[in-house]
Design a protein around this motif. Structure first.
Motif, short mmCIF file in Angstrom:
data_model
loop_
_atom_site.label_atom_id
_atom_site.label_comp_id
_atom_site.label_asym_id
_atom_site.label_seq_id
_atom_site.Cartn_x
_atom_site.Cartn_y
_atom_site.Cartn_z
N TYR A 181 -29.45 37.55 49.26
CA TYR A 181 -28.10 37.30 49.75
C TYR A 181 -27.09 37.94 48.82
O TYR A 181 -27.37 38.16 47.63
CB TYR A 181 -27.86 35.79 49.83
N GLU A 210 -15.27 38.43 51.91
CA GLU A 210 -15.64 37.98 53.24
C GLU A 210 -17.15 38.01 53.47
O GLU A 210 -17.65 37.38 54.42
CB GLU A 210 -14.94 38.81 54.32
N TRP A 211 -17.89 38.72 52.61
CA TRP A 211 -19.33 38.83 52.78
C TRP A 211 -20.12 38.07 51.72
O TRP A 211 -21.35 38.16 51.67
CB TRP A 211 -19.75 40.30 52.79
N ALA A 268 -23.65 36.35 52.41
CA ALA A 268 -24.30 36.94 53.58
C ALA A 268 -25.70 37.45 53.22
O ALA A 268 -25.95 37.89 52.10
CB ALA A 268 -23.45 38.08 54.13
N GLN A 304 -24.88 43.57 65.45
CA GLN A 304 -24.61 42.61 66.52
C GLN A 304 -25.84 41.78 66.91
O GLN A 304 -25.71 40.57 67.15
CB GLN A 304 -24.04 43.30 67.75
N SER A 309 -26.31 38.34 65.59
CA SER A 309 -25.48 37.25 66.12
C SER A 309 -26.11 36.62 67.36
O SER A 309 -25.64 35.58 67.84
CB SER A 309 -24.07 37.75 66.45
N ASN A 344 -30.34 32.77 65.36
CA ASN A 344 -30.04 32.08 64.11
C ASN A 344 -30.95 32.70 63.06
O ASN A 344 -32.13 32.34 62.98
CB ASN A 344 -30.30 30.58 64.23
N GLY A 382 -25.35 30.37 62.34
CA GLY A 382 -24.12 30.90 61.78
C GLY A 382 -24.27 31.69 60.50
O GLY A 382 -23.26 32.06 59.88
N ALA A 400 -24.27 34.59 58.20
CA ALA A 400 -23.76 35.96 58.24
C ALA A 400 -24.81 36.93 57.71
O ALA A 400 -25.51 36.64 56.74
CB ALA A 400 -22.49 36.08 57.41
N THR A 401 -24.92 38.06 58.38
CA THR A 401 -25.85 39.11 57.97
C THR A 401 -25.07 40.40 57.80
O THR A 401 -24.22 40.74 58.62
CB THR A 401 -26.96 39.29 59.01
N VAL A 402 -25.37 41.13 56.74
CA VAL A 402 -24.59 42.30 56.39
C VAL A 402 -25.52 43.45 56.04
O VAL A 402 -26.73 43.25 55.81
CB VAL A 402 -23.64 41.98 55.19
N THR A 435 -21.70 48.44 55.52
CA THR A 435 -20.54 47.57 55.67
C THR A 435 -19.93 47.24 54.31
O THR A 435 -18.71 47.03 54.19
CB THR A 435 -20.93 46.28 56.41
#
Length: 228
Positions: free
Chosen positions: A142, A151-152, A155, A183, A186, A189, A195, A197-199, A203
């Motif tokens: 992570y 914001e990440w 993630a 996408q 999303s 799970n 929920g 977050a994956t990055v 990005t």
């Protein structure tokens, strides 16, 4: 397919096998066939693969974590873990390793094996100035809470799922998100966490060609899986 050869005498480096882009089911079947056929003299291998879009389920996975497959194939596997996504722009490395073999400090046990894989991911990300960390009870890597991209923070950027047979031979492996369409994450799970977050590296501002990222990670795995 090209193979970088090394000495076959343990604790030699695992061979790096470039398999290119390949359907998941084909690779899955090939991993099991390789493991069925191997013996004590079979060299370990790291398979570098890129998959077309696919969702895969671990042995105990809850199918309710697939929220909407959107015509992406869903394949049941025999690895550990929950649901994950593989797709273009993602490094996937399968570890076909005999843990009973003598490494420089003796055979590897499952926990240390996983820790070394995680460390390879962390060190690879670090080389691109990305702070990756472990999370207790949540397999994978992570983005650190100290990461500059606020914001990440937290993630997920890499996933891990393995099968270790009773004879100590492993298959399945890990994935690292490099430059993907995020996408589909999303639509599930990820790893069973609603929920989450994956990055990917792109990005986060890191542009790297997939073959470069594949080899960087494979070489870290080679080193750490045979190190003292």
């Amino acid at each position: 397919m090209s193979v970088s050869a090394t000495s076959l005498t343990p604790p030699s480096l695992p061979l790096i096998v470039q398999r290119g882009r390949e359907d998941y089911q084909h690779t899955f079947d090939a991993m099991r066939a390789f493991t069925d056929a191997r013996d004590q003299n079979t060299p370990d291998e790291l398979w570098l693969v890129e998959h077309p879009p696919v969702f895969t389920l671990g042995l105990g996975a809850d199918r309710s974590h697939v929220l909407a497959a959107h015509d992406i194939p869903l394949i049941q596997t025999d690895r550990g873990g929950e649901v994950t996504y593989h797709g273009p722009g993602q490094v996937v490395i399968y570890l076909l390793i005999d843990l009973r073999r003598s490494h420089s400090k003796g055979k590897l046990f499952a926990r240390e094996f996983v820790q070394r894989i995680e460390q390879a991911l962390i060190e690879t990300l670090e080389a691109y100035n990305l702070p990756g960390v472990r999370k207790a009870g949540a397999p994978g890597i992570y983005l650190s809470e100290q990461a500059p991209q606020q914001e990440w923070r937290g993630a997920k950027i890499a996933a891990l799922g393995l099968k270790i047979r009773g004879n100590g031979c492993t298959y399945h492996g890990l994935s690292l998100n490099v430059a993907m369409d995020l996408q589909p994450f999303s639509w599930i799970n990820p790893c069973g966490y609603a929920g989450l977050a994956t990055v990917d590296m792109k990005t986060l501002g890191v542009s790297v060609a997939l073959p470069e990222a594949q080899l960087a990670l494979a070489h870290r795995l080679q080193h750490l899986l045979t190190a003292a």
